[in-house]
Design a protein around this motif. Structure first.
Motif, PDB file in Angstrom:
ATOM      1  N   TYR A  52       0.828  -1.210   0.000  1.00 37.83           N
ATOM      2  CA  TYR A  52       0.000   0.000   0.000  1.00 37.83           C
ATOM      3  C   TYR A  52       0.861   1.258   0.000  1.00 37.83           C
ATOM      4  O   TYR A  52       1.675   1.460   0.894  1.00 37.83           O
ATOM      5  CB  TYR A  52      -0.934   0.000   1.214  1.00 37.83           C
ATOM      6  N   GLU A  55      -2.645   7.130  -1.230  1.00 36.44           N
ATOM      7  CA  GLU A  55      -3.700   7.531  -2.163  1.00 36.44           C
ATOM      8  C   GLU A  55      -3.420   7.073  -3.596  1.00 36.44           C
ATOM      9  O   GLU A  55      -4.340   6.746  -4.345  1.00 36.44           O
ATOM     10  CB  GLU A  55      -3.875   9.057  -2.084  1.00 36.44           C
ATOM     11  N   THR A  56      -2.154   7.013  -3.972  1.00 39.94           N
ATOM     12  CA  THR A  56      -1.786   6.545  -5.315  1.00 39.94           C
ATOM     13  C   THR A  56      -2.280   5.121  -5.536  1.00 39.94           C
ATOM     14  O   THR A  56      -2.831   4.808  -6.591  1.00 39.94           O
ATOM     15  CB  THR A  56      -0.242   6.588  -5.484  1.00 39.94           C
ATOM     16  N   THR A  57      -2.097   4.270  -4.547  1.00 45.12           N
ATOM     17  CA  THR A  57      -2.543   2.877  -4.635  1.00 45.12           C
ATOM     18  C   THR A  57      -4.062   2.823  -4.731  1.00 45.12           C
ATOM     19  O   THR A  57      -4.615   2.114  -5.570  1.00 45.12           O
ATOM     20  CB  THR A  57      -2.065   2.067  -3.412  1.00 45.12           C
ATOM     21  N   ARG A  58      -4.754   3.589  -3.880  1.00 44.88           N
ATOM     22  CA  ARG A  58      -6.215   3.576  -3.887  1.00 44.88           C
ATOM     23  C   ARG A  58      -6.760   4.016  -5.247  1.00 44.88           C
ATOM     24  O   ARG A  58      -7.641   3.384  -5.819  1.00 44.88           O
ATOM     25  CB  ARG A  58      -6.794   4.455  -2.778  1.00 44.88           C
ATOM     26  N   LYS A  59      -6.190   5.093  -5.793  1.00 46.40           N
ATOM     27  CA  LYS A  59      -6.655   5.602  -7.091  1.00 46.40           C
ATOM     28  C   LYS A  59      -6.389   4.600  -8.209  1.00 46.40           C
ATOM     29  O   LYS A  59      -7.218   4.421  -9.098  1.00 46.40           O
ATOM     30  CB  LYS A  59      -5.991   6.944  -7.410  1.00 46.40           C
ATOM     31  N   SER A  60      -5.250   3.958  -8.170  1.00 44.67           N
ATOM     32  CA  SER A  60      -4.903   2.954  -9.167  1.00 44.67           C
ATOM     33  C   SER A  60      -5.891   1.781  -9.119  1.00 44.67           C
ATOM     34  O   SER A  60      -6.402   1.326 -10.146  1.00 44.67           O
ATOM     35  CB  SER A  60      -3.473   2.469  -8.922  1.00 44.67           C
ATOM     36  N   GLU A  62      -8.896   1.872  -7.782  1.00 46.97           N
ATOM     37  CA  GLU A  62     -10.213   2.386  -8.140  1.00 46.97           C
ATOM     38  C   GLU A  62     -10.401   2.413  -9.660  1.00 46.97           C
ATOM     39  O   GLU A  62     -11.457   2.066 -10.173  1.00 46.97           O
ATOM     40  CB  GLU A  62     -10.395   3.793  -7.565  1.00 46.97           C
ATOM     41  N   LYS A  63      -9.346   2.796 -10.375  1.00 44.52           N
ATOM     42  CA  LYS A  63      -9.397   2.829 -11.839  1.00 44.52           C
ATOM     43  C   LYS A  63      -9.663   1.423 -12.400  1.00 44.52           C
ATOM     44  O   LYS A  63     -10.479   1.245 -13.302  1.00 44.52           O
ATOM     45  CB  LYS A  63      -8.067   3.373 -12.379  1.00 44.52           C
ATOM     46  N   ASN A  66     -13.365   0.294 -11.497  1.00 46.97           N
ATOM     47  CA  ASN A  66     -14.419   0.947 -12.266  1.00 46.97           C
ATOM     48  C   ASN A  66     -14.336   0.662 -13.759  1.00 46.97           C
ATOM     49  O   ASN A  66     -15.365   0.619 -14.429  1.00 46.97           O
ATOM     50  CB  ASN A  66     -14.492   2.427 -11.935  1.00 46.97           C
ATOM     51  N   SER A  76     -20.661   1.803 -11.096  1.00 48.81           N
ATOM     52  CA  SER A  76     -19.331   2.171 -10.611  1.00 48.81           C
ATOM     53  C   SER A  76     -19.298   1.967  -9.100  1.00 48.81           C
ATOM     54  O   SER A  76     -20.327   1.821  -8.463  1.00 48.81           O
ATOM     55  CB  SER A  76     -19.000   3.616 -10.968  1.00 48.81           C
ATOM     56  N   LYS A  78     -17.427   2.951  -5.203  1.00 46.49           N
ATOM     57  CA  LYS A  78     -16.558   3.708  -4.296  1.00 46.49           C
ATOM     58  C   LYS A  78     -15.566   2.671  -3.789  1.00 46.49           C
ATOM     59  O   LYS A  78     -15.963   1.562  -3.422  1.00 46.49           O
ATOM     60  CB  LYS A  78     -17.385   4.283  -3.138  1.00 46.49           C
TER      61      LYS A  78
END
Length: 84
Positions: A52, A55-60, A62-63, A66, A76, A78
């Motif tokens: 982990y 935020e970079t990991t979470r956004k990656s 999440e992409k 979705n 989609s 959260k």
């Protein structure tokens, strides 16, 4: 007419997602919790602290989530990422 949650189960979305995350280099996916309602779809993904990177990991992740959700026409999500 089936609900989005039924479709999500039928296609085994968690399996598709876990496979895709591992293909993208997330080796330590240690489970996930999928919650869907008419208002909100949420997925919580558990990975190791080592993997982990904030935020970079979470956004990656999440992409990835979705993109797969859109491809499978299940809306989609959260995305929450928790470490173990």
């Amino acid at each position: 007419m089936h609900s989005i949650a039924d479709k999500t189960k039928k296609i085994d979305f968690t399996e598709i997602l876990e496979t895709s995350l591992k293909e993208k280099g997330y080796e330590t996916v240690d489970g996930m919790v999928l919650q869907q309602s008419k208002q909100l779809s949420r997925v919580t993904i558990f990975i190791s602290k080592k993997e982990y990177k904030g935020e970079t990991t979470r956004k990656s992740i999440e992409k990835i989530v979705n993109r797969l959700a859109k491809e499978n026409e299940i809306g989609s999500f959260k995305v929450l990422v928790k470490t173990k």
